[in-house]
Write an enzyme that holds these catalytic residues in place. Structure first.
Site, mmCIF file in Angstrom:
data_model
loop_
_atom_site.group_PDB
_atom_site.id
_atom_site.type_symbol
_atom_site.label_atom_id
_atom_site.label_comp_id
_atom_site.label_asym_id
_atom_site.label_seq_id
_atom_site.Cartn_x
_atom_site.Cartn_y
_atom_site.Cartn_z
ATOM 1 N N HIS A 152 0.886 -1.250 0.039
ATOM 2 C CA HIS A 152 0.048 0.091 -0.001
ATOM 3 C C HIS A 152 0.825 1.178 0.132
ATOM 4 C CE1 HIS A 152 -3.358 -2.683 1.338
ATOM 5 N NE2 HIS A 152 -2.351 -3.377 2.020
ATOM 6 N N SER A 273 15.012 20.156 -14.689
ATOM 7 C CA SER A 273 13.921 21.023 -15.128
ATOM 8 C C SER A 273 14.319 22.433 -15.888
ATOM 9 C CB SER A 273 12.814 21.270 -13.888
ATOM 10 O OG SER A 273 12.027 22.314 -14.322
#
Ligand code: ARG
Length: 474
Positions: A152, A273
């Site tokens: 999970h 970026s």
């Protein structure tokens, strides 16, 4: 109907129908199939000896040209098969006309495609084995490197990084096996099915099948020319490869994200970026994940083309090629990138250990230990550890730091002197069931996987041998 309209119609027919500009990559496979066909026609006395010999020479010469990287075929022809017939006509004249005896483009096209698939199963399997090998090496190197295990996306139990690398290695080796199944199911030669009903010439279909390396001829001419199950099987196996690649890519994106920081990727496989220079975007891993989309789409595309087609050949079926080519090309790119990712990813062992060592992360191990060594039934042990965790949390201590009196306060059976402090290393070492995360088991599993990998590679070497006469023209 004006002459202009008719000219436009002819242009539009060619535009929607012509495929030679992209199906030329089937040329080596057509050459091999045509050569086997002519050889059989000669042996059966179906074509004159001199015409057959000229055709064989013409096809051999074309094969050589293709291997040398030349482009002797007309890209504006309707398809690769008509382009090859036109080429032979130019080279050897009217004798070329004998090639079409006892065959049709329907059985030829589908045979060439089966040969192409066989070659690309080998091509992609080689890359899958390389990826398995890269992960296996990481698995061996990091059999004892402790990291958090997730379920999970919550930190669950400590694992070893080696165990995790071997998990992916198993998946990719099985993907190579899955591709092999595709070959087993398509191991039949359609040649001699002709257009749909078979042929009246005394052909020897078994001989052609043998020459082409197929186990036998297909059983039913009608089914053979319209069946694309073999292509769907390849796309389906390819989709499975893409799914595993996608999961692997997603895993690396997660592991390498800054707050997680479990692995580092090399500069060559990340980008920064344009706006935020501090970023290291895991582009290669994202693309390995993202490109799986088109591979899944290719399967869906051909399923949709085939659905609803009655028996035998329809022109719809030429839509089989682009999905197949794109799946092979995309998987080749993705597998190569994944090999570099698997080889060059660097686990940060300190960060992994710190992340694995969350508060009370080994409480389950303590419950196991109470059951194993103090004979407390597991449900009860689990319940007692829950209380211990609550108490330790209140005191700001670890489970190992709880005093004997405090433990006695919870249950008499917890009041023993050699109270353990279960570390993450103890935790992974204790999980030594077969296939488990204990370093010793990971080393054992790696050794076994190495044997299976070598077996697969040996089989592949044999398959490559069969395909070697095609040359490396892709
Ligand atoms: N290029 C065609 C295909 O791949 C070849 C078969 C053409 N047969 C025909 N009857 N028009 O499907």
């Amino acid at each position: 109907m004006s002459a202009d309209q008719r000219a436009a119609a002819a242009r539009r027919m060619a535009a929607i129908g012509a495929t030679a500009h992209y199906d030329q990559r089937l040329a080596p496979y057509d050459v091999v199939a045509s050569h086997a066909h002519v050889t059989m026609l000669l042996e059966q006395g179906i074509v004159p000896a001199d015409a057959g010999a000229a055709l064989r020479r013409g096809l051999e010469e074309l094969g050589e040209l293709l291997r040398s990287g030349a482009a002797p075929l007309d890209p504006d022809a309707e398809d690769v098969h008509t382009a090859i017939e036109a080429y032979l006509e130019r080279r050897i004249g009217p004798d070329a006309g004998w090639l079409g005896t006892a065959r049709a483009r329907n059985d030829l096209a589908v045979t060439a495609l089966r040969l192409w698939i066989r070659d690309h199963v080998t091509f992609l399997s080689r890359k899958l084995l390389a990826l398995t090998g890269a992960l296996l090496e990481q698995g061996e190197r990091h059999a004892g490197t402790v990291m958090p295990g997730f379920s999970h996306l919550q930190i669950a139990q400590p694992l070893t990084f080696g165990h995790v690398c071997l998990a992916y290695a198993e998946a990719f080796l099985r993907d190579a096996e899955r591709l092999r199944f595709v070959l087993a199911l398509q191991d039949e030669s359609p040649m001699g099915s002709a257009a749909l009903a078979g042929t009246g010439f005394p052909v020897d279909r078994a001989a052609v099948a043998r020459t082409l390396g197929f186990a036998r001829p297909t059983a039913n001419s009608l089914e053979s020319v319209g069946d694309r199950g073999f292509a769907l099987d390849f796309l389906n196996a390819g989709a499975s490869v893409a799914l595993d690649l996608s999961r692997f890519g997603a895993e690396l994106v997660f592991w390498s994200s800054q707050p997680v920081g479990l692995i580092a990727l090399p500069d060559e496989l990340v980008s920064s970026s344009s706006a935020m220079p501090h970023k290291r975007n895991p582009d290669a891993a994202e693309l390995v994940r993202g490109k799986s989309g088109r591979v899944l789409g290719n399967l869906h595309a051909l399923q949709t083309v085939v659905k609803g087609l009655p028996l035998s050949y329809f022109r719809d079926l030429q839509e089989d090629k682009e999905p197949l080519f794109d799946t092979a090309d995309t998987l080749a790119l993705s597998l190569d990138a994944a090999v570099s990712l698997a080889t060059l990813m660097r686990p940060d062992a300190d960060a992994m250990r710190t992340a694995a060592d969350v508060a009370f992360g080994t409480s389950g191990d303590l419950a196991d230990l109470l059951t194993r060594e103090r004979r407390i039934p597991f449900r009860e042990a689990h319940h007692l550890v829950t209380e211990l965790v609550r108490l330790a949390g209140k005191q700001g201590r670890s489970l190992g730091e709880l005093s004997l009196e405090d433990r006695r306060g919870i249950d008499e059976r917890l009041a023993f002197p050699e109270w353990p402090d279960v570390t993450v290393e103890d935790s992974v070492a204790s999980r030594d069931s077969r296939g488990g995360t204990a370093p010793a088991r990971v080393r054992e599993a790696a050794a076994e996987l190495r044997v299976r990998l070598a077996e697969s590679a040996a089989r592949l070497a044999h398959e490559e041998y069969i395909d070697q006469e095609l040359g490396d023209t892709r």
